[in-house]
Design a protein around this motif. Sequence first.
Motif, PDB file in Angstrom:
ATOM      1  N   ASN A  31      -4.415   1.303   5.192  1.00 54.37           N
ATOM      2  CA  ASN A  31      -4.434   2.163   4.188  1.00 54.37           C
ATOM      3  C   ASN A  31      -3.487   1.850   3.108  1.00 54.37           C
ATOM      4  OD1 ASN A  31      -3.740   5.108   3.291  1.00 54.37           O
ATOM      5  ND2 ASN A  31      -1.737   5.015   4.163  1.00 54.37           N
ATOM      6  N   ASP A  33      -2.728   4.374   0.857  1.00 51.42           N
ATOM      7  CA  ASP A  33      -1.962   5.683  -0.072  1.00 51.42           C
ATOM      8  C   ASP A  33      -0.648   6.120   0.646  1.00 51.42           C
ATOM      9  OD1 ASP A  33      -1.902   9.034   0.102  1.00 51.42           O
ATOM     10  OD2 ASP A  33      -3.975   8.806  -0.256  1.00 51.42           O
ATOM     11  N   GLN A  36      -0.401   9.169   2.850  1.00 51.30           N
ATOM     12  CA  GLN A  36      -1.220   9.136   4.399  1.00 51.30           C
ATOM     13  C   GLN A  36      -0.104   8.325   5.272  1.00 51.30           C
ATOM     14  OE1 GLN A  36      -5.189   8.172   4.488  1.00 51.30           O
ATOM     15  NE2 GLN A  36      -5.613   9.785   2.892  1.00 51.30           N
ATOM     16  N   ASP A  42      -1.675  15.558   6.869  1.00 52.81           N
ATOM     17  CA  ASP A  42      -3.081  15.340   7.029  1.00 52.81           C
ATOM     18  C   ASP A  42      -4.092  16.031   6.081  1.00 52.81           C
ATOM     19  OD1 ASP A  42      -2.112  13.796   9.085  1.00 52.81           O
ATOM     20  OD2 ASP A  42      -2.421  15.382  10.695  1.00 52.81           O
ATOM     21  N   THR A  45      -3.581  15.417   2.468  1.00 50.70           N
ATOM     22  CA  THR A  45      -3.822  13.883   1.892  1.00 50.70           C
ATOM     23  C   THR A  45      -5.213  13.629   2.227  1.00 50.70           C
ATOM     24  OG1 THR A  45      -3.112  13.073   4.184  1.00 50.70           O
ATOM     25  CG2 THR A  45      -1.294  13.379   2.559  1.00 50.70           C
ATOM     26  N   LYS A  47      -6.578  12.950   4.881  1.00 47.23           N
ATOM     27  CA  LYS A  47      -6.484  11.952   5.906  1.00 47.23           C
ATOM     28  C   LYS A  47      -7.722  12.130   6.892  1.00 47.23           C
ATOM     29  CE  LYS A  47      -2.280  11.076   7.374  1.00 47.23           C
ATOM     30  NZ  LYS A  47      -1.099  11.367   8.152  1.00 47.23           N
ATOM     31  N   LEU A  61      -1.204   3.862   8.690  1.00 53.40           N
ATOM     32  CA  LEU A  61      -1.346   5.591   8.810  1.00 53.40           C
ATOM     33  C   LEU A  61      -0.189   6.061   9.840  1.00 53.40           C
ATOM     34  CD1 LEU A  61      -5.075   6.420   9.030  1.00 53.40           C
ATOM     35  CD2 LEU A  61      -3.915   6.878   7.105  1.00 53.40           C
TER      36      LEU A  61
END
Length: 298
Positions: A31, A33, A36, A42, A45, A47, A61
């Motif tokens: 990941n 981001d 995240q 969750d 974002t 996710k 994550l």
Amino acid sequence: MLPIAVVGPTASGKSALGIALAEELNGEIVNVDSMQLYRGMDIGTAKLSIEERAGIPHHQLDVWDVTETASVARYQADAIADVEAIISRGRVPILVGGSMLYVQSLIDDWQFPPTDPEVRAKWESTLAEVGIDALHAELATQDPAAAAIIEDKDPRRTVRALEVIELTGQPFKASQPPKNAPPRWGTRILGLRTQAEWLNPRIELRTRQMFAQGLVSEVEQLVSEGLVADSTAGRAIGYAQVLAAMEGELTWDEALERTITGTRRYVRRQRSWFQRDPRVQWLEAAADPRSRALELLR
């Protein structure tokens, strides 16, 4: 096969493409981001759920508590270790995300500039005196390029950029590696290109779905775990607006609309950032990016 990075704006389909490539190429996903990284963030974002991850290992994550301050340097060290472990297992690292500084920290040899407690304290004092809007305007005067990529309501990164400028005597961007250098590990960088008329409705739909699926309840739970507005996690798009509505500073309709417009502003910064990187090979997000990606990677 060398690592593959999938970058581009929010809501362009990066996660879906990352899963498709991992399935095709025996990959594992890392990941990229920044939001995240936070446990419990969750819905807001986007996710992927455990089921949506399709049995593919995901790294970086749910590794930070919402009370922790984000650190690009910490992320860089941890994500590099993950990528190299994936390579050692004979699998393909698929780096997926659109957080600009985090992408660059992972694929480039970015040596982070020095810090000085006294200089930082000076700028933090200035922040307390004049507020974030005025301090960000000062950054825009000293370094327009840095101001263009740092959120105008992000006090921590604004202070950090001004600290680096004072310590180095150079623009904040000068501390970043050039975007024409060979990427770390020879990573292939794939970017999802979007047009506003295609992406804007997706952003609005996704935002409305987030609120419908329980974003407010998610924020209420995170508040019980220590989430506050004046934190890295609390300034994330969507979360900041919900927190403001919970405090009565916005109506719920305003929170929804400001999340949509805030996402669109962020997308413009993402587009500008990634389009300046000559190493990105672009795929049309509205077409069939999976097939095109596999063609490019053969």
